[in-house]
Scaffold this active site. Structure first.
Site, PDB file in Angstrom:
ATOM      1  N   ASN A   9     -26.867  17.989  51.364  1.00  0.00           N
ATOM      2  CA  ASN A   9     -27.862  17.204  50.634  1.00  0.00           C
ATOM      3  C   ASN A   9     -29.264  17.583  51.084  1.00  0.00           C
ATOM      4  OD1 ASN A   9     -26.453  15.452  48.808  1.00  0.00           O
ATOM      5  ND2 ASN A   9     -25.534  14.498  50.608  1.00  0.00           N
ATOM      6  N   ASN A  10     -29.339  18.607  51.920  1.00  0.00           N
ATOM      7  CA  ASN A  10     -30.632  19.058  52.441  1.00  0.00           C
ATOM      8  C   ASN A  10     -31.130  20.240  51.596  1.00  0.00           C
ATOM      9  OD1 ASN A  10     -32.584  20.491  53.961  1.00  0.00           O
ATOM     10  ND2 ASN A  10     -31.849  19.586  55.865  1.00  0.00           N
ATOM     11  N   LYS A  13     -32.155  23.519  53.371  1.00  0.00           N
ATOM     12  CA  LYS A  13     -31.028  24.394  53.746  1.00  0.00           C
ATOM     13  C   LYS A  13     -30.545  25.181  52.532  1.00  0.00           C
ATOM     14  CE  LYS A  13     -28.485  21.754  57.261  1.00  0.00           C
ATOM     15  NZ  LYS A  13     -27.172  21.108  57.469  1.00  0.00           N
ATOM     16  N   ASP A  69     -23.516  22.562  59.828  1.00  0.00           N
ATOM     17  CA  ASP A  69     -24.032  21.509  60.699  1.00  0.00           C
ATOM     18  C   ASP A  69     -24.850  22.169  61.788  1.00  0.00           C
ATOM     19  OD1 ASP A  69     -24.059  18.590  60.869  1.00  0.00           O
ATOM     20  OD2 ASP A  69     -23.372  18.937  62.911  1.00  0.00           O
ATOM     21  N   THR A  70     -26.062  21.669  61.960  1.00  0.00           N
ATOM     22  CA  THR A  70     -27.021  22.304  62.863  1.00  0.00           C
ATOM     23  C   THR A  70     -27.591  21.294  63.837  1.00  0.00           C
ATOM     24  OG1 THR A  70     -27.623  23.969  61.224  1.00  0.00           O
ATOM     25  CG2 THR A  70     -29.255  23.511  62.911  1.00  0.00           C
ATOM     26  N   PHE A 149     -38.853  23.670  57.853  1.00  0.00           N
ATOM     27  CA  PHE A 149     -38.552  22.230  57.795  1.00  0.00           C
ATOM     28  C   PHE A 149     -38.063  21.770  59.162  1.00  0.00           C
ATOM     29  CE2 PHE A 149     -33.860  22.192  57.777  1.00  0.00           C
ATOM     30  CZ  PHE A 149     -33.597  23.543  57.552  1.00  0.00           C
ATOM     31  N   GLY A 150     -37.779  20.487  59.259  1.00  0.00           N
ATOM     32  CA  GLY A 150     -37.197  19.943  60.490  1.00  0.00           C
ATOM     33  C   GLY A 150     -38.063  20.214  61.710  1.00  0.00           C
ATOM     34  N   TYR A 151     -37.444  20.796  62.719  1.00  0.00           N
ATOM     35  CA  TYR A 151     -38.129  21.042  63.989  1.00  0.00           C
ATOM     36  C   TYR A 151     -38.835  22.403  64.011  1.00  0.00           C
ATOM     37  CZ  TYR A 151     -35.170  17.134  65.506  1.00  0.00           C
ATOM     38  OH  TYR A 151     -34.550  15.910  65.631  1.00  0.00           O
ATOM     39  N   LYS A 172     -37.803  34.370  59.735  1.00  0.00           N
ATOM     40  CA  LYS A 172     -36.980  33.299  60.316  1.00  0.00           C
ATOM     41  C   LYS A 172     -35.499  33.582  60.043  1.00  0.00           C
ATOM     42  CE  LYS A 172     -35.515  28.503  60.096  1.00  0.00           C
ATOM     43  NZ  LYS A 172     -35.450  27.193  59.443  1.00  0.00           N
TER      44      LYS A 172
HETATM   45  P1  ITT Z   1     -26.579  18.061  55.408  1.00  0.00           P
HETATM   46  O1  ITT Z   1     -25.695  17.417  56.447  1.00  0.00           O
HETATM   47  O2  ITT Z   1     -26.540  17.375  54.084  1.00  0.00           O
HETATM   48  O3  ITT Z   1     -26.350  19.539  55.300  1.00  0.00           O
HETATM   49  P2  ITT Z   1     -28.705  17.382  57.297  1.00  0.00           P
HETATM   50  O4  ITT Z   1     -30.203  17.469  57.222  1.00  0.00           O
HETATM   51  O5  ITT Z   1     -28.103  16.052  57.667  1.00  0.00           O
HETATM   52  O6  ITT Z   1     -28.128  17.917  55.907  1.00  0.00           O
HETATM   53  P3  ITT Z   1     -27.748  18.620  59.759  1.00  0.00           P
HETATM   54  O7  ITT Z   1     -27.089  17.384  60.232  1.00  0.00           O
HETATM   55  O8  ITT Z   1     -27.019  19.912  59.919  1.00  0.00           O
HETATM   56  O9  ITT Z   1     -28.177  18.516  58.254  1.00  0.00           O
HETATM   57  O10 ITT Z   1     -29.170  18.915  60.437  1.00  0.00           O
HETATM   58  C1  ITT Z   1     -29.703  18.178  61.430  1.00  0.00           C
HETATM   59  C2  ITT Z   1     -31.187  18.247  61.437  1.00  0.00           C
HETATM   60  O11 ITT Z   1     -31.590  19.373  62.218  1.00  0.00           O
HETATM   61  C3  ITT Z   1     -31.905  18.427  60.100  1.00  0.00           C
HETATM   62  O12 ITT Z   1     -32.071  17.218  59.431  1.00  0.00           O
HETATM   63  C4  ITT Z   1     -33.230  19.015  60.559  1.00  0.00           C
HETATM   64  O13 ITT Z   1     -34.081  18.006  61.039  1.00  0.00           O
HETATM   65  C5  ITT Z   1     -32.793  19.881  61.736  1.00  0.00           C
HETATM   66  N1  ITT Z   1     -32.577  21.276  61.302  1.00  0.00           N
HETATM   67  C6  ITT Z   1     -31.462  21.826  60.765  1.00  0.00           C
HETATM   68  N2  ITT Z   1     -31.659  23.127  60.507  1.00  0.00           N
HETATM   69  C7  ITT Z   1     -32.918  23.414  60.888  1.00  0.00           C
HETATM   70  C8  ITT Z   1     -33.734  24.564  60.867  1.00  0.00           C
HETATM   71  O14 ITT Z   1     -33.274  25.722  60.381  1.00  0.00           O
HETATM   72  N3  ITT Z   1     -34.967  24.482  61.338  1.00  0.00           N
HETATM   73  C9  ITT Z   1     -35.461  23.328  61.823  1.00  0.00           C
HETATM   74  N4  ITT Z   1     -34.778  22.187  61.871  1.00  0.00           N
HETATM   75  C10 ITT Z   1     -33.512  22.215  61.406  1.00  0.00           C
END
Ligand code: ITT
Length: 191
Positions: A9-10, A13, A69-70, A149-151, A172
């Site tokens: 849902n991201n 990604k 999952d990241t 995005f994210g971090y 990246k």
């Molecule tokens: P889905 O589970 O729907 O795929 P999510 O955002 O919940 O989306 P994750 O649990 O895998 O996905 O990711 C955890 C968080 O880590 C995500 O919300 C971002 O804040 C961060 N993140 C993931 N990938 C990243 C990236 O490539 N660069 C920076 N931050 C990232």
């Protein structure tokens, strides 16, 4: 051509995965597949969560699919936020809230080592396959750059002069956790 549904849902990604994969495989989004609603993510490890997400979507759509999952693992925080990276600053938090929280926790801390780790679970005809990618780096003391995005604004990969947010996407993706995991999946699919 191989078609795979990406169980996320991201939207960031989704864009990144499409940039990495190019035209060799057709990536369908949950939206394209008419799938709606939340996907549970209750595991204690990246692998458990990736498999839980992929299985949930496979069981409801019957389509070959994969999930990612990241987590960001920070040494000085005993590996936090780790598996809880998405909602580190609390339910409904923004990317910015999460970044603010880790910067506050690392204020004055010398050891800034961290790694992004990504696990992809691919389900092909009901069978699960796992692929992992990792990139080591440091957490900057302030945000740098506007892409990603994210971090990304506070993560600088080892050996690089720019944060992930300062790099063009191809840079990246060429060294990232996700780029590496996807590279392994593509090699597997190519065989
Ligand atoms: P889905 O589970 O729907 O795929 P999510 O955002 O919940 O989306 P994750 O649990 O895998 O996905 O990711 C955890 C968080 O880590 C995500 O919300 C971002 O804040 C961060 N993140 C993931 N990938 C990243 C990236 O490539 N660069 C920076 N931050 C990232």
């Amino acid at each position: 051509m191989t078609t795979l549904l990406f169980a996320t849902n991201n939207q960031h990604k989704l864009r990144e995965i499409r940039e990495i994969i190019g035209t060799s495989i057709q990536i369908i989004s949950l939206n394209d597949a008419g799938f709606e609603g939340d996907i549970p993510e209750t595991g204690d490890t990246l692998a458990e969560n990736a498999c839980q997400k992929a299985r949930f979507v496979y069981e409801r759509t019957g389509r070959d699919c994969f999930a990612d999952d990241t987590g960001l693992f920070i040494d000085a925080l005993d590996g936090r936020p780790g598996v809880y990276s998405a909602r580190y600053a609390g339910e409904g938090c923004s990317f910015d809230d999460n970044v603010r929280k880790i910067l506050a926790e690392l204020e004055g801390v010398e050891n800034r080592k961290a790694s992004f780790r990504c696990v992809i679970c691919l389900i092909l005809e009901g069978k699960e396959h796992l692929f992992e990618g990792r990139v080591d780096g440091i957490i900057l003391t302030e945000r740098k750059g506007t892409d990603g995005f994210g971090y990304d604004p506070v993560f600088r990969p080892k050996g690089q002069l720019q944060s992930f947010s300062q790099m063009p996407p191809y840079l990246k993706n060429g060294i990232s956790h996700r780029g590496r995991a996807i590279g392994k999946m593509l090699r597997f699919l190519g065989n």
